[in-house]
Motif scaffolding. Structure first.
Motif, PDB file in Angstrom:
ATOM      1  N   ASN A 181      -1.652   3.202  15.420  1.00  0.00           N
ATOM      2  CA  ASN A 181      -1.078   2.394  14.352  1.00  0.00           C
ATOM      3  C   ASN A 181       0.163   3.088  13.800  1.00  0.00           C
ATOM      4  N   ALA A 182       1.077   2.283  13.309  1.00  0.00           N
ATOM      5  CA  ALA A 182       2.301   2.833  12.729  1.00  0.00           C
ATOM      6  C   ALA A 182       2.685   2.022  11.500  1.00  0.00           C
ATOM      7  N   ARG A 183       3.315   2.680  10.570  1.00  0.00           N
ATOM      8  CA  ARG A 183       3.950   2.001   9.438  1.00  0.00           C
ATOM      9  C   ARG A 183       5.396   1.818   9.870  1.00  0.00           C
ATOM     10  N   CYS A 184       5.878   0.574   9.866  1.00  0.00           N
ATOM     11  CA  CYS A 184       7.237   0.259  10.296  1.00  0.00           C
ATOM     12  C   CYS A 184       7.961  -0.482   9.173  1.00  0.00           C
ATOM     13  N   THR A 185       9.278  -0.347   9.141  1.00  0.00           N
ATOM     14  CA  THR A 185      10.076  -1.032   8.124  1.00  0.00           C
ATOM     15  C   THR A 185      11.249  -1.760   8.758  1.00  0.00           C
ATOM     16  N   ALA A 186      11.664  -2.795   8.064  1.00  0.00           N
ATOM     17  CA  ALA A 186      12.860  -3.554   8.442  1.00  0.00           C
ATOM     18  C   ALA A 186      13.342  -4.308   7.214  1.00  0.00           C
ATOM     19  N   LYS A 187      14.588  -4.099   6.867  1.00  0.00           N
ATOM     20  CA  LYS A 187      15.211  -4.826   5.756  1.00  0.00           C
ATOM     21  C   LYS A 187      14.389  -4.732   4.473  1.00  0.00           C
ATOM     22  N   GLY A 188      13.832  -3.556   4.208  1.00  0.00           N
ATOM     23  CA  GLY A 188      13.087  -3.338   2.974  1.00  0.00           C
ATOM     24  C   GLY A 188      11.634  -3.785   3.006  1.00  0.00           C
ATOM     25  N   VAL A 189      11.176  -4.312   4.136  1.00  0.00           N
ATOM     26  CA  VAL A 189       9.794  -4.764   4.271  1.00  0.00           C
ATOM     27  C   VAL A 189       9.038  -3.761   5.130  1.00  0.00           C
ATOM     28  N   SER A 190       7.846  -3.392   4.701  1.00  0.00           N
ATOM     29  CA  SER A 190       7.018  -2.437   5.422  1.00  0.00           C
ATOM     30  C   SER A 190       5.770  -3.134   5.943  1.00  0.00           C
ATOM     31  N   ARG A 191       5.392  -2.825   7.169  1.00  0.00           N
ATOM     32  CA  ARG A 191       4.214  -3.451   7.783  1.00  0.00           C
ATOM     33  C   ARG A 191       3.440  -2.419   8.592  1.00  0.00           C
ATOM     34  N   GLU A 192       2.131  -2.640   8.685  1.00  0.00           N
ATOM     35  CA  GLU A 192       1.282  -1.873   9.589  1.00  0.00           C
ATOM     36  C   GLU A 192       1.383  -2.543  10.964  1.00  0.00           C
ATOM     37  N   VAL A 193       1.697  -1.767  11.989  1.00  0.00           N
ATOM     38  CA  VAL A 193       1.937  -2.305  13.325  1.00  0.00           C
ATOM     39  C   VAL A 193       1.059  -1.571  14.328  1.00  0.00           C
ATOM     40  N   SER A 194       0.445  -2.306  15.239  1.00  0.00           N
ATOM     41  CA  SER A 194      -0.360  -1.704  16.292  1.00  0.00           C
ATOM     42  C   SER A 194       0.547  -1.204  17.414  1.00  0.00           C
ATOM     43  N   LEU A 195       0.306   0.012  17.863  1.00  0.00           N
ATOM     44  CA  LEU A 195       1.023   0.589  18.999  1.00  0.00           C
ATOM     45  C   LEU A 195       0.168   0.548  20.266  1.00  0.00           C
ATOM     46  N   PHE A 196      -0.970  -0.100  20.205  1.00  0.00           N
ATOM     47  CA  PHE A 196      -1.930  -0.106  21.302  1.00  0.00           C
ATOM     48  C   PHE A 196      -1.316  -0.577  22.621  1.00  0.00           C
TER      49      PHE A 196
END
Length: 78
Positions: A16-31
């Motif tokens: 899992n990773a915490r990712c950001t774009a344009k001020g928005v942060s999301r939990e993202v699966s790296l699986f």
């Protein structure tokens, strides 16, 4: 139509990773990218909460420029 969103990895915890774009942060699966070496600072294309592809910072910038143009065109149409 489905779009993948370019996001930058800011934290990695296993698959899992915490990712950001344009001020928005999301939990993202790296699986789905288990065989790809990923690090904090890398850019990935994210669709439905999963990273699908590693991209360059320049490709991320170009994708966001295109998405911004599409949004602006849609706003002009009403």
């Amino acid at each position: 139509m489905c779009l993948a969103i370019p996001m930058q990895i800011v934290e990695i915890d296993g698959f899992n990773a915490r990712c950001t774009a344009k001020g928005v942060s999301r939990e993202v699966s790296l699986f789905l990218m288990q065989d790809e070496p990923l690090a904090v600072g890398d850019f990935v294309m994210v669709h439905t909460g999963h990273a699908h592809q590693k991209i360059s910072a320049e490709d991320a910038r170009l994708a966001w420029a295109l998405y911004d143009e599409m949004l602006a065109a849609g706003e002009q149409r009403g």
